[in-house]
Design an enzyme around this catalytic site. Structure first.
Site, PDB file in Angstrom:
ATOM      1  CG  ASP A 222      -2.834  -7.300  -2.351  1.00 55.12           C
ATOM      2  OD1 ASP A 222      -3.754  -7.155  -1.511  1.00 55.12           O
ATOM      3  OD2 ASP A 222      -2.799  -6.674  -3.415  1.00 55.12           O
TER       4      ASP A 222
ATOM      5  NE  ARG B 263      -0.260   0.260  -3.477  1.00 49.01           N
ATOM      6  CZ  ARG B 263       0.991  -0.100  -3.224  1.00 49.01           C
ATOM      7  NH1 ARG B 263       1.769   0.705  -2.512  1.00 49.01           N
ATOM      8  NH2 ARG B 263       1.470  -1.235  -3.646  1.00 49.01           N
TER       9      ARG B 263
ATOM     10  CB  THR C 233       0.621   5.524 -10.702  1.00 46.92           C
ATOM     11  OG1 THR C 233      -0.670   5.393 -10.067  1.00 46.92           O
ATOM     12  CG2 THR C 233       0.425   5.667 -12.209  1.00 46.92           C
TER      13      THR C 233
HETATM   14  C1  PRP Z   1      -3.493  -1.614   0.098  1.00 43.82           C
HETATM   15  C2  PRP Z   1      -3.513  -1.438   1.604  1.00 43.82           C
HETATM   16  C3  PRP Z   1      -3.529   0.056   1.758  1.00 43.82           C
HETATM   17  C4  PRP Z   1      -2.665   0.508   0.625  1.00 43.82           C
HETATM   18  C5  PRP Z   1      -1.308   0.831   1.148  1.00 43.82           C
HETATM   19  O1  PRP Z   1      -4.758  -1.465  -0.417  1.00 43.82           O
HETATM   20  O2  PRP Z   1      -4.580  -2.085   2.212  1.00 43.82           O
HETATM   21  O3  PRP Z   1      -4.813   0.606   1.675  1.00 43.82           O
HETATM   22  O4  PRP Z   1      -2.599  -0.581  -0.315  1.00 43.82           O
HETATM   23  O5  PRP Z   1      -0.477   1.342   0.168  1.00 43.82           O
HETATM   24  P1  PRP Z   1      -0.003   2.852   0.141  1.00 43.82           P
HETATM   25  O6  PRP Z   1       0.464   3.199   1.524  1.00 43.82           O
HETATM   26  O7  PRP Z   1       1.123   2.836  -0.857  1.00 43.82           O
HETATM   27  O8  PRP Z   1      -1.136   3.715  -0.305  1.00 43.82           O
HETATM   28  P2  PRP Z   1      -5.109  -1.680  -1.981  1.00 43.82           P
HETATM   29  O9  PRP Z   1      -4.973  -0.394  -2.729  1.00 43.82           O
HETATM   30  O10 PRP Z   1      -4.323  -2.834  -2.505  1.00 43.82           O
HETATM   31  O11 PRP Z   1      -6.648  -1.998  -1.945  1.00 43.82           O
HETATM   32  P3  PRP Z   1      -7.433  -3.218  -1.267  1.00 43.82           P
HETATM   33  O12 PRP Z   1      -7.417  -3.003   0.215  1.00 43.82           O
HETATM   34  O13 PRP Z   1      -8.796  -3.080  -1.856  1.00 43.82           O
HETATM   35  O14 PRP Z   1      -6.742  -4.505  -1.665  1.00 43.82           O
HETATM   36  N1  URA Z   2      -0.535  -2.912  -0.156  1.00 42.58           N
HETATM   37  C1  URA Z   2      -0.396  -4.151   0.353  1.00 42.58           C
HETATM   38  O1  URA Z   2      -1.383  -4.878   0.525  1.00 42.58           O
HETATM   39  N2  URA Z   2       0.843  -4.575   0.651  1.00 42.58           N
HETATM   40  C2  URA Z   2       1.931  -3.805   0.477  1.00 42.58           C
HETATM   41  O2  URA Z   2       3.053  -4.255   0.789  1.00 42.58           O
HETATM   42  C3  URA Z   2       1.772  -2.525  -0.057  1.00 42.58           C
HETATM   43  C4  URA Z   2       0.510  -2.097  -0.361  1.00 42.58           C
END
Ligand code: PRP
Ligand code: URA
Length: 228
Positions: A220, A124, A128
């Site tokens: 997170d 993400r 945004t």
């Molecule tokens: C987090 C999570 C999902 C996403 C969810 O990943 O593991 O993939 O955010 O959010 P969304 O439903 O709004 O898309 P992140 O982008 O933080 O990456 P990471 O797993 O590398 O920490």
């Molecule tokens: N990604 C995460 O890891 N946690 C949240 O709550 C939303 C997006």
């Protein structure tokens, strides 16, 4: 945001159900699942404990997600007698969304050591909250397989929708998403774009905050799992 009344029903009863043409959202209410969930929600849980609880929870969610997989009868010779056994009728592919989805894989693979593991990398944008796809490694066998898309968090749904789109483009026909925590916004996004994807989760939380994090959520997931 309007909450799908069927989803509300799942949240309160924990039962399966579906609208015509829509795959179910299943909230796993098993007491052990809810205890592991409470542990990973807690802010004071260190990474090594977070990993341990997430592994157990992933396994419990996977059991529910695979409940209706078709099996073939096979003949088994016990030390005493010939009898009838079962084997999965179709190949199984697990697809963690990098990074945090890897945290679910560790709990699941010991149950299905023959499963193919494919990868989708999506991150993400912190400003945004829109998904940025940066990696994919998807096998040709997707079209004949039962595909399990893994990510602890289904928040806005942007990442999961993009992952499901990639999987379908690569031929996937039967997709189940396993997540730990979701919310009405994420479910609505998935049900709008991918109503044919079943969802298994441990919780449907209240909603998103102004940074698009699930509240109460667990923070997170990737940072907590990897200790970053
Ligand atoms: C987090 C999570 C999902 C996403 C969810 O990943 O593991 O993939 O955010 O959010 P969304 O439903 O709004 O898309 P992140 O982008 O933080 O990456 P990471 O797993 O590398 O920490
Ligand atoms: N990604 C995460 O890891 N946690 C949240 O709550 C939303 C997006």
């Amino acid at each position: 945001m309007t909450v799908n009344p069927v989803v509300e029903n799942f949240a309160s009863t924990g039962k399966r159900g579906r609208m015509p043409g829509m795959q179910p959202v299943v909230v796993v209410q098993h007491p052990l699942a809810q205890c592991h969930l409470a542990a990973i929600r807690a802010v004071g849980t260190p990474s090594h404990e977070f990993r341990r609880h997430l592994n157990h929870l992933a396994r419990l969610l996977f059991l529910e997600a695979t409940r209706e997989l078709p099996v073939q009868e096979i003949s088994v010779q016990t030390p005493l007698k010939q009898t009838v056994g079962a084997q999965l009728a179709r190949p199984l592919v697990c697809v963690p969304i990098l990074r945090a989805g890897l945290g679910l894989l560790d709990g699941i693979l010991p149950l299905v050591p023959d499963a193919v593991v494919a990868h989708v990398g999506i991150r993400r944008n912190e400003e945004t909250a829109l998904p940025h796809a940066y990696y994919a490694n998807l096998p040709a066998s997707l079209s004949t397989a039962d595909v399990f898309l893994l990510d602890p968090m289904l928040a806005t749904g942007g990442s999961a929708c993009e992952a499901a789109r990639q999987l379908k483009e690569a031929g996937a026909m039967r997709i189940t998403m396993i997540c730990v925590v979701t919310c009405p916004e994420g479910l609505a996004a998935m049900q709008l774009s991918h109503p044919d994807v079943a969802i298994v989760t441990a919780a449907i939380d209240a909603g998103l905050n102004d940074k698009c994090y699930i509240v109460p959520g667990l923070g997170d997931a990737g940072d907590r799992y990897f200790g970053t």
